[in-house]
Design an enzyme around this catalytic site. Structure first.
Site, PDB file in Angstrom:
ATOM      1  N   SER A 136      11.439 -25.404  22.591  1.00 28.87           N
ATOM      2  CA  SER A 136      10.241 -25.252  23.409  1.00 28.87           C
ATOM      3  C   SER A 136       9.689 -26.659  23.619  1.00 28.87           C
ATOM      4  CB  SER A 136       9.233 -24.378  22.654  1.00 28.87           C
ATOM      5  OG  SER A 136       8.009 -24.337  23.339  1.00 28.87           O
ATOM      6  N   LYS A 162      13.155 -24.347  27.484  1.00 29.32           N
ATOM      7  CA  LYS A 162      11.844 -23.774  27.834  1.00 29.32           C
ATOM      8  C   LYS A 162      10.871 -24.928  27.965  1.00 29.32           C
ATOM      9  CE  LYS A 162       8.120 -21.489  25.163  1.00 29.32           C
ATOM     10  NZ  LYS A 162       7.797 -20.396  24.220  1.00 29.32           N
ATOM     11  N   LYS A 164       6.787 -26.028  28.862  1.00 32.96           N
ATOM     12  CA  LYS A 164       5.409 -25.548  29.000  1.00 32.96           C
ATOM     13  C   LYS A 164       4.897 -25.980  30.370  1.00 32.96           C
ATOM     14  CE  LYS A 164       4.713 -23.968  24.770  1.00 32.96           C
ATOM     15  NZ  LYS A 164       4.215 -22.619  24.481  1.00 32.96           N
ATOM     16  N   ASP A 189       6.743 -21.509  30.116  1.00 33.66           N
ATOM     17  CA  ASP A 189       5.699 -20.819  29.349  1.00 33.66           C
ATOM     18  C   ASP A 189       4.348 -21.390  29.753  1.00 33.66           C
ATOM     19  OD1 ASP A 189       4.064 -19.564  27.520  1.00 33.66           O
ATOM     20  OD2 ASP A 189       5.086 -20.325  25.728  1.00 33.66           O
ATOM     21  N   GLU A 214       6.840 -17.001  30.918  1.00 35.82           N
ATOM     22  CA  GLU A 214       6.163 -16.468  29.736  1.00 35.82           C
ATOM     23  C   GLU A 214       4.643 -16.576  29.904  1.00 35.82           C
ATOM     24  OE1 GLU A 214       7.746 -18.261  26.170  1.00 35.82           O
ATOM     25  OE2 GLU A 214       6.140 -17.493  24.920  1.00 35.82           O
ATOM     26  N   ASP A 239       3.722 -12.875  25.641  1.00 33.73           N
ATOM     27  CA  ASP A 239       3.598 -13.463  24.302  1.00 33.73           C
ATOM     28  C   ASP A 239       2.202 -13.097  23.785  1.00 33.73           C
ATOM     29  OD1 ASP A 239       2.949 -15.212  22.193  1.00 33.73           O
ATOM     30  OD2 ASP A 239       3.879 -16.975  23.044  1.00 33.73           O
ATOM     31  N   LYS A 263       6.694 -12.647  17.865  1.00 34.64           N
ATOM     32  CA  LYS A 263       6.442 -13.609  16.786  1.00 34.64           C
ATOM     33  C   LYS A 263       5.861 -12.806  15.641  1.00 34.64           C
ATOM     34  CE  LYS A 263       4.952 -17.342  19.824  1.00 34.64           C
ATOM     35  NZ  LYS A 263       3.841 -18.214  20.222  1.00 34.64           N
ATOM     36  N   GLY A 291       8.003 -18.781  18.197  1.00 33.15           N
ATOM     37  CA  GLY A 291       7.649 -19.506  16.979  1.00 33.15           C
ATOM     38  C   GLY A 291       6.232 -20.026  17.036  1.00 33.15           C
TER      39      GLY A 291
HETATM   40  O1  OSB Z   1       3.433 -20.070  23.249  1.00 36.92           O
HETATM   41  O2  OSB Z   1       5.296 -19.972  22.300  1.00 36.92           O
HETATM   42  C1  OSB Z   1       4.154 -20.443  22.348  1.00 36.92           C
HETATM   43  C2  OSB Z   1       3.688 -23.067  19.589  1.00 36.92           C
HETATM   44  C3  OSB Z   1       2.393 -22.796  19.226  1.00 36.92           C
HETATM   45  C4  OSB Z   1       1.695 -21.818  19.879  1.00 36.92           C
HETATM   46  C5  OSB Z   1       2.274 -21.099  20.919  1.00 36.92           C
HETATM   47  C6  OSB Z   1       3.578 -21.352  21.294  1.00 36.92           C
HETATM   48  C7  OSB Z   1       4.288 -22.370  20.630  1.00 36.92           C
HETATM   49  C8  OSB Z   1       5.631 -22.778  20.982  1.00 36.92           C
HETATM   50  C9  OSB Z   1       6.450 -23.472  19.925  1.00 36.92           C
HETATM   51  O3  OSB Z   1       6.093 -22.660  22.094  1.00 36.92           O
HETATM   52  C10 OSB Z   1       7.564 -22.665  19.476  1.00 36.92           C
HETATM   53  C11 OSB Z   1       8.139 -23.141  18.168  1.00 36.92           C
HETATM   54  O4  OSB Z   1       7.612 -22.774  17.101  1.00 36.92           O
HETATM   55  O5  OSB Z   1       9.148 -23.845  18.172  1.00 36.92           O
HETATM   56 MG    MG Z   2       4.472 -18.588  24.377  1.00 36.83          MG
END
Ligand code: OSB
Ligand code: MG
Length: 369
Positions: A136, A162, A164, A189, A214, A239, A263, A291
């Protein structure tokens, strides 16, 4: 069994790099490690992996410390239970506080796993021996930096990219990635950064053959997600909107998504994760494991969950050393050159907890008995 003692450690391992999403930048990531000791002398560890601020979900690291001490421990300490179902029934009066519940629940899963001599994967009914992984990638200073990171991860074998996104960091960066890397396995995401009034941007994103988008809209808005899904062909993955199997049922009923990110921390543990997995499977909705930048302790439970059969898409499970200078388990998982993590088959966490490291990085400790 009975829980005789709970020890809460607020732990902070220094980060190597910050992580930026539409809701803010994580530069410090304290987490709560829950150590549970039973009347039979068994010990388990879990992680309540909330963020230090309420921008993803309202529950923060400090709130986890408080909720575990003041509300959760009185309901479970010295109470008899045999199964995780019975444990979670004791916690039923408490609304939400899913990260806190997960910290405790996972520690008890570890204990049951050790007691029965079965791996977490076996206890849960996991069928996959390995988990496909994607990184991510947070919002970067420049498109160039983003492309460099993707290049590196692709060369290391990661199965999926992925990124953001947020308004102003969306079409251009996706376009640049497609131009450079062609038809790679790509998803985005938004962490709730858009509303239905942004439909024109979301429709433009629809032209880039993304595996999914996402959480484009608000975390409490499965109705608008349903409206949006009717107007775009890119599958919506929820999510933040999904806190329970009941939430998943409603989202499926409304056609608010085609995919769900599970998660354990966000949904209150492994049992609820499995329930969401099952209801999705019945309804032909595929899932994958997200995660919360967990340490090796929290990630170990995520790996076990991700071995269930309906976890189809690669997990957000980049190695702990991508984010942190150190870890709380001795030999954490690694990602092989084809982008897979091997699911442990040994009873307990599957990784050796390093209590010295827990102590080293503890900034607050509470003993509850
Ligand atoms: O939206 O998936 C998310 C980390 C913190 C809070 C929200 C998200 C995330 C990540 C990191 O995308 C995923 C990871 O733990 O590697
Ligand atoms: Mg997410």
């Amino acid at each position: 069994m009975k829980i005789k003692r709970m020890i809460l450690y607020k732990v902070e391992i220094p980060m190597i790099t910050s992580f930026t999403t539409s809701f803010g930048t994580v530069t410090e990531k304290p987490t709560v490690i829950v150590k549970v000791e039973t009347n039979e002398g068994l010990v388990g560890f879990g992680e309540a992996s909330a963020l230090p601020f309420p921008f993803y979900k309202p529950e923060t690291t400090d709130i986890c410390m408080l909720a575990l001490k003041e509300y959760i421990s009185p309901l479970v300490l010295n109470k008899k239970f045999k199964t995780i179902e019975e444990l979670m029934n004791l916690l039923k009066p408490i609304k939400n506080h899913n990260f806190s519940k997960t910290g405790l629940e996972c520690a008890v899963w570890m204990i049951i796993s050790l007691k029965e001599g079965k791996s977490l994967k076996e206890l849960l009914g996991g069928t996959q021996d390995k988990i496909a992984v994607g990184e991510s990638i947070g919002i970067k200073k420049s498109i160039k930096e983003t492309l460099e990171e993707i290049d590196l991860r692709l060369s290391q074998g990661f199965r999926r990219t992925k990124i953001k996104i947020q308004p102003g960091w969306d079409i251009e960066v996706v376009k640049a990635i497609r131009n450079k890397f062609g038809d790679i396995y790509l998803m985005v995401d938004a962490n709730s950064a858009y509303t239905l009034s942004d439909i024109s941007i979301l429709k433009k994103l629809d032209n880039y053959n993304l595996t999914m988008i996402e959480q484009p809209l608000a975390d409490d808005d499965i109705v608008d997600h349903s409206t949006l899904q009717k107007q775009i062909k890119t599958p919506i993955c929820l999510d933040e909107s999904i806190h329970s199997a009941e939430d998943a049922r409603r989202a499926i009923y409304l056609d608010s998504c085609k995919i769900i990110n599970i998660k354990p921390g966000r949904v209150g543990g492994l049992l609820e994760s499995k329930k969401i997995h099952d209801i999705c499977k019945e309804n032909k909705i595929s899932v994958w494991c997200g995660g919360m930048l967990e340490t090796g302790i929290g990630r170990a439970f995520n790996i076990a969950v991700a071995s269930l059969p309906n976890f189809i898409y690669p997990a957000d499970m980049s190695p702990v050393n991508f984010f942190y200078k150190d870890d709380l388990v001795k030999d954490s998982f690694s990602v092989d050159k084809n982008g897979y993590i091997t699911v442990p088959n040994t009873p307990g966490l599957g990784f050796e907890v390093n209590e010295k490291k827990i102590q080293k990085y503890t900034i607050e400790k509470l003993v509850i008995e």
